[in-house]
Write a protein that holds these residues in place. Sequence first.
Motif, PDB file in Angstrom:
ATOM      1  N   GLY A  64       2.623   7.607   2.111  1.00 14.61           N
ATOM      2  CA  GLY A  64       2.997   7.152   0.407  1.00 14.61           C
ATOM      3  C   GLY A  64       3.172   5.731   0.664  1.00 14.61           C
ATOM      4  O   GLY A  64       2.173   4.176   0.096  1.00 14.61           O
ATOM      5  N   GLU A  65       3.903   5.635  -0.561  1.00  8.72           N
ATOM      6  CA  GLU A  65       4.613   3.925  -0.833  1.00  8.72           C
ATOM      7  C   GLU A  65       4.485   2.743   0.403  1.00  8.72           C
ATOM      8  O   GLU A  65       5.842   3.655   1.483  1.00  8.72           O
ATOM      9  CB  GLU A  65       4.963   3.466  -2.179  1.00  8.72           C
ATOM     10  CG  GLU A  65       4.989   4.541  -3.162  1.00  8.72           C
ATOM     11  CD  GLU A  65       4.329   3.548  -4.601  1.00  8.72           C
ATOM     12  OE1 GLU A  65       3.643   2.450  -4.135  1.00  8.72           O
ATOM     13  OE2 GLU A  65       3.858   3.526  -5.747  1.00  8.72           O
ATOM     14  N   PHE A  91       7.336   7.168   2.930  1.00  9.10           N
ATOM     15  CA  PHE A  91       6.743   6.102   3.062  1.00  9.10           C
ATOM     16  C   PHE A  91       5.909   5.892   3.984  1.00  9.10           C
ATOM     17  O   PHE A  91       6.080   6.278   4.526  1.00  9.10           O
ATOM     18  CB  PHE A  91       7.770   4.487   3.025  1.00  9.10           C
ATOM     19  CG  PHE A  91       8.393   5.076   1.011  1.00  9.10           C
ATOM     20  CD1 PHE A  91       8.398   3.764   0.178  1.00  9.10           C
ATOM     21  CD2 PHE A  91       9.592   5.939   1.908  1.00  9.10           C
ATOM     22  CE1 PHE A  91       9.221   4.116  -0.779  1.00  9.10           C
ATOM     23  CE2 PHE A  91      10.693   5.864   0.687  1.00  9.10           C
ATOM     24  CZ  PHE A  91      10.642   5.195  -0.602  1.00  9.10           C
ATOM     25  N   ARG A 132       1.288  -4.256  -4.132  1.00  9.26           N
ATOM     26  CA  ARG A 132       2.831  -3.741  -3.882  1.00  9.26           C
ATOM     27  C   ARG A 132       3.628  -3.287  -3.049  1.00  9.26           C
ATOM     28  O   ARG A 132       3.100  -2.395  -2.453  1.00  9.26           O
ATOM     29  CB  ARG A 132       2.666  -3.455  -5.984  1.00  9.26           C
ATOM     30  CG  ARG A 132       2.272  -3.498  -6.534  1.00  9.26           C
ATOM     31  CD  ARG A 132       2.814  -3.429  -7.903  1.00  9.26           C
ATOM     32  NE  ARG A 132       3.903  -4.010  -8.323  1.00  9.26           N
ATOM     33  CZ  ARG A 132       4.984  -3.624  -9.190  1.00  9.26           C
ATOM     34  NH1 ARG A 132       4.775  -2.297  -9.739  1.00  9.26           N
ATOM     35  NH2 ARG A 132       6.252  -3.823  -9.200  1.00  9.26           N
ATOM     36  N   PHE A 133       4.587  -3.283  -3.155  1.00 12.74           N
ATOM     37  CA  PHE A 133       5.576  -2.681  -1.959  1.00 12.74           C
ATOM     38  C   PHE A 133       7.237  -2.723  -2.007  1.00 12.74           C
ATOM     39  O   PHE A 133       7.702  -3.354  -3.433  1.00 12.74           O
ATOM     40  CB  PHE A 133       5.198  -3.474  -0.990  1.00 12.74           C
ATOM     41  CG  PHE A 133       5.336  -5.176  -0.412  1.00 12.74           C
ATOM     42  CD1 PHE A 133       6.598  -5.375  -0.500  1.00 12.74           C
ATOM     43  CD2 PHE A 133       4.176  -5.734  -1.504  1.00 12.74           C
ATOM     44  CE1 PHE A 133       7.008  -7.058  -0.424  1.00 12.74           C
ATOM     45  CE2 PHE A 133       4.133  -6.723  -1.404  1.00 12.74           C
ATOM     46  CZ  PHE A 133       5.500  -7.488  -1.402  1.00 12.74           C
ATOM     47  N   TYR A 134       7.942  -1.662  -1.729  1.00  9.10           N
ATOM     48  CA  TYR A 134       9.078  -2.231  -1.267  1.00  9.10           C
ATOM     49  C   TYR A 134       9.677  -3.245  -0.143  1.00  9.10           C
ATOM     50  O   TYR A 134       8.374  -2.702   0.998  1.00  9.10           O
ATOM     51  CB  TYR A 134       9.292  -0.512  -1.248  1.00  9.10           C
ATOM     52  CG  TYR A 134       9.752   0.098  -2.292  1.00  9.10           C
ATOM     53  CD1 TYR A 134      10.629   0.406  -3.352  1.00  9.10           C
ATOM     54  CD2 TYR A 134       8.586   1.040  -2.458  1.00  9.10           C
ATOM     55  CE1 TYR A 134      10.669   0.986  -4.452  1.00  9.10           C
ATOM     56  CE2 TYR A 134       8.000   1.845  -3.860  1.00  9.10           C
ATOM     57  CZ  TYR A 134       9.434   2.104  -4.486  1.00  9.10           C
ATOM     58  OH  TYR A 134       9.269   2.335  -5.529  1.00  9.10           O
ATOM     59  N   ARG A 157       8.533  -4.353  -5.269  1.00 10.66           N
ATOM     60  CA  ARG A 157       9.454  -2.753  -6.323  1.00 10.66           C
ATOM     61  C   ARG A 157      10.730  -2.550  -6.825  1.00 10.66           C
ATOM     62  O   ARG A 157      11.149  -1.299  -7.198  1.00 10.66           O
ATOM     63  CB  ARG A 157       8.143  -1.263  -5.692  1.00 10.66           C
ATOM     64  CG  ARG A 157       6.316  -1.535  -6.532  1.00 10.66           C
ATOM     65  CD  ARG A 157       6.236  -0.039  -5.553  1.00 10.66           C
ATOM     66  NE  ARG A 157       6.718   1.012  -6.508  1.00 10.66           N
ATOM     67  CZ  ARG A 157       6.155   1.816  -7.621  1.00 10.66           C
ATOM     68  NH1 ARG A 157       5.287   0.716  -8.201  1.00 10.66           N
ATOM     69  NH2 ARG A 157       6.808   2.755  -8.422  1.00 10.66           N
ATOM     70  N   ALA A 311      12.123   4.699  -8.861  1.00 11.57           N
ATOM     71  CA  ALA A 311      11.448   4.665  -9.951  1.00 11.57           C
ATOM     72  C   ALA A 311      10.944   5.879 -11.138  1.00 11.57           C
ATOM     73  O   ALA A 311      10.280   5.431 -12.079  1.00 11.57           O
ATOM     74  CB  ALA A 311      10.104   5.919  -8.204  1.00 11.57           C
TER      75      ALA A 311
END
Length: 322
Positions: A64-65, A91, A132-134, A157, A311
């Motif tokens: 996932g992200e 994730f 891009r990432f958390y 993010r 999100a």
Amino acid sequence: MVEEYLISAAVLGLIALGAVLAWRVWPGPLARVMIRFERTRCGRKSERCPIADIDWHVLTGGHGEPLILLHGFNADADHFNRAARHLTSHFRVIAPDLPGFGETRVGAMPDYRIEYMAAKVLALLDAMRIERFYVGGNSMGGYLAVAVAHQAPARVRGLWLLAPGGLHSAPYSPLYEAVYAGHHNPLVVRDLRDFERLLDYCFVRPPYLPTPLKRYLARRAANSVSRAERVFADLRFRSTPLEALASGLTVPALIVWGQADQVLHPQGLNVLADRMSHAQTLLLPATGHLPMLEKPRETAEAWLSFAESSARQQVSLQDASV
């Protein structure tokens, strides 16, 4: 038949006795086996990523992200294993051992200021081709997560801040009162006694750790006392305060604090939230400084709910702007 049984029982008894003695006298090898087992059970694998003067050790797992998780002072990436069990189906969880800690090997590290460490983390993510990432973190790692967002806000993010360090305007906690009263810094572990005292500061209900495992972890920390003292000094006295890094950030953030935190004062929750325009807060009752270890499911589920809601809001804003 009886003799064979007695011989087998004696052999098994000797093997068991040998294992117990080895566990008590040489805890390192068995402790490392236990750590690897927990990583596997939590769906994480160990990777190395050498970049210039840092040979990074990184734990990864899931899909996932990307969610980057940064550990606290004198800790390592394994601090997120228990929470990661609840995250890896949503994730791609990536947790490095930060320079100076865990299994990451460093050469001549010029300093450990938070700005310098943030640049190193971003270089690691560049090498891993993560755009891009958390990003989340606990204590020092939460401080570092905000520094990463400050340096690269367009890449982040969302932020997950678990009792982040670096605040200068929050009240002193019991641990910091001890530090500024001139006592030995409880965060710098010299022996088993220091390690057990630090556990008391960090938890309301410490997780069970066999004494040999405590001895191994204490010995590992004691081998890096001078480096730990330097890291603490660079973070506390030479780094930009968290208040300045967070002010003006518009990245969505979830700030989580344990109500019984003795390492960093729980009032830091509101001090930080007042400086972040898109922050939500969660105060966990009967919880200490390490919520991802003390209440891993509750902590992880709070993040999953926040990330999903965030999100959806971002999609709604994008649709409205079309």
